[in-house]
Write an enzyme that holds these catalytic residues in place. Structure first.
Site, PDB file in Angstrom:
ATOM      1  N   THR A  14       0.831  -1.205   0.000  1.00 56.68           N
ATOM      2  CA  THR A  14       0.000   0.000   0.000  1.00 56.68           C
ATOM      3  C   THR A  14       0.865   1.255   0.000  1.00 56.68           C
ATOM      4  OG1 THR A  14      -1.775  -1.155   1.154  1.00 56.68           O
ATOM      5  CG2 THR A  14      -1.808   1.246   1.231  1.00 56.68           C
TER       6      THR A  14
ATOM      7  N   LEU B 234      -7.520   0.154   6.887  1.00 58.18           N
ATOM      8  CA  LEU B 234      -6.871  -0.424   8.058  1.00 58.18           C
ATOM      9  C   LEU B 234      -7.319   0.273   9.335  1.00 58.18           C
ATOM     10  CD1 LEU B 234      -3.250  -0.977   6.699  1.00 58.18           C
ATOM     11  CD2 LEU B 234      -5.247  -2.483   6.590  1.00 58.18           C
TER      12      LEU B 234
ATOM     13  N   THR C 216       1.761   0.211  13.224  1.00 63.83           N
ATOM     14  CA  THR C 216       1.821  -0.802  12.168  1.00 63.83           C
ATOM     15  C   THR C 216       1.843  -0.117  10.803  1.00 63.83           C
ATOM     16  OG1 THR C 216      -0.598  -1.000  12.203  1.00 63.83           O
ATOM     17  CG2 THR C 216       0.654  -2.578  13.533  1.00 63.83           C
TER      18      THR C 216
ATOM     19  N   ARG D  27       4.363   2.973   9.281  1.00 61.00           N
ATOM     20  CA  ARG D  27       5.736   3.096   8.805  1.00 61.00           C
ATOM     21  C   ARG D  27       6.611   3.597   9.947  1.00 61.00           C
ATOM     22  NH1 ARG D  27       4.303   0.265   5.412  1.00 61.00           N
ATOM     23  NH2 ARG D  27       4.432   0.450   3.135  1.00 61.00           N
TER      24      ARG D  27
ATOM     25  N   GLU E  48      14.658  -1.381   7.700  1.00 60.02           N
ATOM     26  CA  GLU E  48      14.220  -2.778   7.755  1.00 60.02           C
ATOM     27  C   GLU E  48      14.986  -3.606   6.734  1.00 60.02           C
ATOM     28  OE1 GLU E  48       9.618  -1.776   9.118  1.00 60.02           O
ATOM     29  OE2 GLU E  48      10.019  -2.425   7.055  1.00 60.02           O
TER      30      GLU E  48
ATOM     31  N   HIS F 171       7.619  -6.589  10.964  1.00 61.14           N
ATOM     32  CA  HIS F 171       6.812  -6.147   9.821  1.00 61.14           C
ATOM     33  C   HIS F 171       5.979  -7.295   9.256  1.00 61.14           C
ATOM     34  CE1 HIS F 171       6.651  -2.719   6.667  1.00 61.14           C
ATOM     35  NE2 HIS F 171       5.516  -3.414   6.657  1.00 61.14           N
TER      36      HIS F 171
ATOM     37  N   TRP G 187       0.768  -7.572   8.241  1.00 57.88           N
ATOM     38  CA  TRP G 187       0.048  -7.746   6.976  1.00 57.88           C
ATOM     39  C   TRP G 187       0.099  -9.178   6.452  1.00 57.88           C
ATOM     40  CZ3 TRP G 187       2.704  -9.372   2.527  1.00 57.88           C
ATOM     41  CH2 TRP G 187       4.095  -9.510   2.716  1.00 57.88           C
TER      42      TRP G 187
END
Length: 318
Positions: free
Chosen positions: A72, A156, A230, A232, A261, A285, A288
């Site tokens: 996304t 979300l 959750t 960035r 990351e 991460h 999702w």
């Protein structure tokens, strides 16, 4: 004929079907930033997830017509450079409307009920040696009657609202920080910080949201409040958060994202002292990443590419 290059096929586990039109398909499990231009040379369609596509790379790829982002968030793409070239950028929407909210609630519940502190107590023999049927070593807070502050929305955020209200929480949707006028149904940003028992972040990473939650905002929160991210990593000033947790400015935090990351050695958010705190939970991460969500993502990814080739691009970011 379209030439499709998938730069990060290892970034999800799903059955990625091939597009229905004639094409050449090339994929790599992982791609470093230094490999992007060479691997995309001659590509008309690039599939990317987290590897950056900066302006210099866009300018070096004259055949590129579409960037299909397998996520996304699109902060890894220089959208202005793509816009100047007429390159279509499409993202994925709505695929994680159940899995991410469930992860958010899992973090909130684990922190509110001190599950990791209780686990450590049992492992240390505290219950076994207590002399009675229960212990009162760690506080437990109910979600019912608590206030959730939502920063950012979309599918979300709305999914989190649905679950939070089912637990009996009051929800405050935060207005943008720099906006003087508060829209109906929203609450001033500073008021949300001050009133919320839990703050959950669901906004994209943009120049406006970079460092949105810093020392000043953390100090405005309740000392018992939880911060859940959750979205960035760059939305939160991480060194300030580390101080907030170690010095008790807030009650705890649950994070699924970091500014880098995977986190490199020495990253403040993976400091062993921080990770040992019972009021800090860090997951890699994966909010999702349920199998159904990843398959929905893969299906929508190919649908975006097919729509572009058919002349009716969908989920366009620019």
């Amino acid at each position: 004929m379209q030439r499709i290059v998938y730069l990060e096929s290892a970034s999800m586990i799903a059955d990625v079907r091939r597009p229905s039109f004639a094409h050449v398909w090339e994929e790599y499990p992982r791609t470093s930033p230094e490999q992007v231009v060479d691997r995309l040379a001659g590509a008309t369609i690039a599939i990317i997830n987290k590897v950056p596509l900066p302006a210099a790379a866009v300018h070096a790829l004259p055949d590129l017509k579409m960037v299909a982002v397998a996520a996304t968030g699109t902060n890894i793409v220089d959208l202005e450079a793509c816009k100047a070239r007429g390159i279509v950028v499409s993202n994925i929407r709505g695929y994680a409307e159940h899995t991410v909210p469930e992860h958010v609630l899992a973090l909130i519940l684990a922190l509110s009920r001190n599950l990791f502190a209780w686990r450590a107590t049992v492992q240390a023999g505290g219950w076994q040696q207590s002399g009675q049927f229960c212990l009162f070593d760690h506080p437990i807070r109910d979600l019912h009657g608590a206030t959730l502050g939502l920063i950012g929305s979309g599918s979300l955020g709305n999914g989190v609202v649905r679950l939070a209200e089912a637990f009996g929480m009051r929800v405050l949707r935060a207005e943008r920080r720099a906006t003087a006028t508060v829209r109906p149904g929203y609450t001033a940003f500073a008021e949300v910080l001050a009133e919320a028992d839990v703050i959950s972040l669901h906004c994209p990473l943009t120049p406006e949201t970079l460092g949105l939650i810093g020392e000043a905002e953390l100090r405005q929160m309740k000392r018992s409040a939880l911060l859940i991210n959750t979205a960035r990593g760059g939305i939160v000033d991480e060194p300030a958060l580390v101080r907030a947790l170690k010095e008790g400015w807030i009650g705890g935090a649950g994070f699924d994202v970091l500014s880098a990351e995977p986190p490199p050695a020495g990253h403040p958010m993976v400091d062993p002292e921080l990770l040992a705190l019972p009021n800090f939970l860090l997951t890699p991460h994966v909010a999702w990443a349920s199998r159904p969500a990843m398959q929905a993502l893969a299906d929508q990814l190919i649908a975006n590419i097919e729509a572009f080739v058919a002349g009716t691009p969908q989920n366009r970011v620019i």
